[in-house]
Design a protein around this motif. Structure first.
Motif, PDB file in Angstrom:
ATOM      1  N   ASN A  77      15.166  59.915  34.988  1.00 13.81           N
ATOM      2  CA  ASN A  77      15.791  60.858  35.899  1.00 13.81           C
ATOM      3  C   ASN A  77      15.864  60.215  37.283  1.00 13.81           C
ATOM      4  N   LYS A  90      15.771  66.660  21.304  1.00 19.35           N
ATOM      5  CA  LYS A  90      16.646  67.453  22.165  1.00 19.35           C
ATOM      6  C   LYS A  90      16.716  66.834  23.556  1.00 19.35           C
ATOM      7  N   ARG A  91      17.895  66.846  24.135  1.00 22.27           N
ATOM      8  CA  ARG A  91      18.074  66.298  25.479  1.00 22.27           C
ATOM      9  C   ARG A  91      17.331  67.168  26.489  1.00 22.27           C
ATOM     10  N   ASN A  93      16.554  69.012  30.095  1.00 27.38           N
ATOM     11  CA  ASN A  93      17.459  69.694  31.026  1.00 27.38           C
ATOM     12  C   ASN A  93      17.934  68.754  32.133  1.00 27.38           C
ATOM     13  N   TRP A  94      17.046  67.921  32.652  1.00 24.90           N
ATOM     14  CA  TRP A  94      17.445  67.036  33.744  1.00 24.90           C
ATOM     15  C   TRP A  94      18.552  66.082  33.293  1.00 24.90           C
ATOM     16  N   PHE A  95      18.509  65.671  32.012  1.00 24.02           N
ATOM     17  CA  PHE A  95      19.517  64.764  31.472  1.00 24.02           C
ATOM     18  C   PHE A  95      20.871  65.476  31.399  1.00 24.02           C
ATOM     19  N   ASN A  96      20.865  66.690  30.870  1.00 26.16           N
ATOM     20  CA  ASN A  96      22.103  67.470  30.780  1.00 26.16           C
ATOM     21  C   ASN A  96      22.656  67.764  32.168  1.00 26.16           C
ATOM     22  N   ASP A  97      21.772  68.107  33.107  1.00 22.66           N
ATOM     23  CA  ASP A  97      22.209  68.401  34.475  1.00 22.66           C
ATOM     24  C   ASP A  97      22.859  67.177  35.118  1.00 22.66           C
ATOM     25  N   LEU A  99      24.384  64.715  33.584  1.00 31.16           N
ATOM     26  CA  LEU A  99      25.693  64.497  32.958  1.00 31.16           C
ATOM     27  C   LEU A  99      26.727  65.469  33.520  1.00 31.16           C
ATOM     28  N   LYS A 100      26.313  66.709  33.731  1.00 36.85           N
ATOM     29  CA  LYS A 100      27.225  67.711  34.296  1.00 36.85           C
ATOM     30  C   LYS A 100      27.600  67.359  35.736  1.00 36.85           C
ATOM     31  N   GLU A 105      25.740  58.332  30.771  1.00 36.79           N
ATOM     32  CA  GLU A 105      24.488  57.974  30.094  1.00 36.79           C
ATOM     33  C   GLU A 105      24.005  56.606  30.540  1.00 36.79           C
TER      34      GLU A 105
END
Length: 110
Positions: A77, A90-91, A93-97, A99-100, A105
């Motif tokens: 992160n 599972k990914r 939350n910080w990873f998904n955030d 990417l958004k 990646e």
């Protein structure tokens, strides 16, 4: 005893299912109890205990990859370098955030 399930309303059908499952559990418990009695009688007749029969058994084999060792981090992160992810499961939350927010990646690789 035949039951015409097509004539039952949803509540009656749910009640029938619950009764059938309860009866199924009773039958299973009876079967286990009878089996336990047979095993105990056999052990007594042979003059051994259950521990005698199963002593020295090898422990169950573990699945491959279930060794409990940590997997090296693959992603970090950028906002909090202490947060990492191996890329498995599972990914976070910080990873998904990230990417958004427009990161890719490859930008998050360690």
């Amino acid at each position: 005893m035949a039951v015409d399930i097509k004539s039952l309303n949803p509540n009656q059908l749910n009640e029938l299912i619950a009764k059938a499952q309860a009866r199924q559990n009773e039958l299973r418990k009876e079967k286990v109890s009878k089996l336990r009695e047979k095993i105990n009688a056999l052990l007594k007749a042979e003059g051994v205990t259950l521990d005698d029969v199963f002593a020295g058994r090898a422990p169950k084999a573990r699945r491959a990859g279930a060794t409990g060792t940590a997997v090296a981090a693959k992603y970090r992160n950028p906002a909090n370098p202490e947060q990492t992810w191996s890329g498995r499961g599972k990914r976070p939350n910080w990873f998904n955030d990230a990417l958004k927010a427009g990161k890719k990646e490859k930008d998050l690789l360690v």
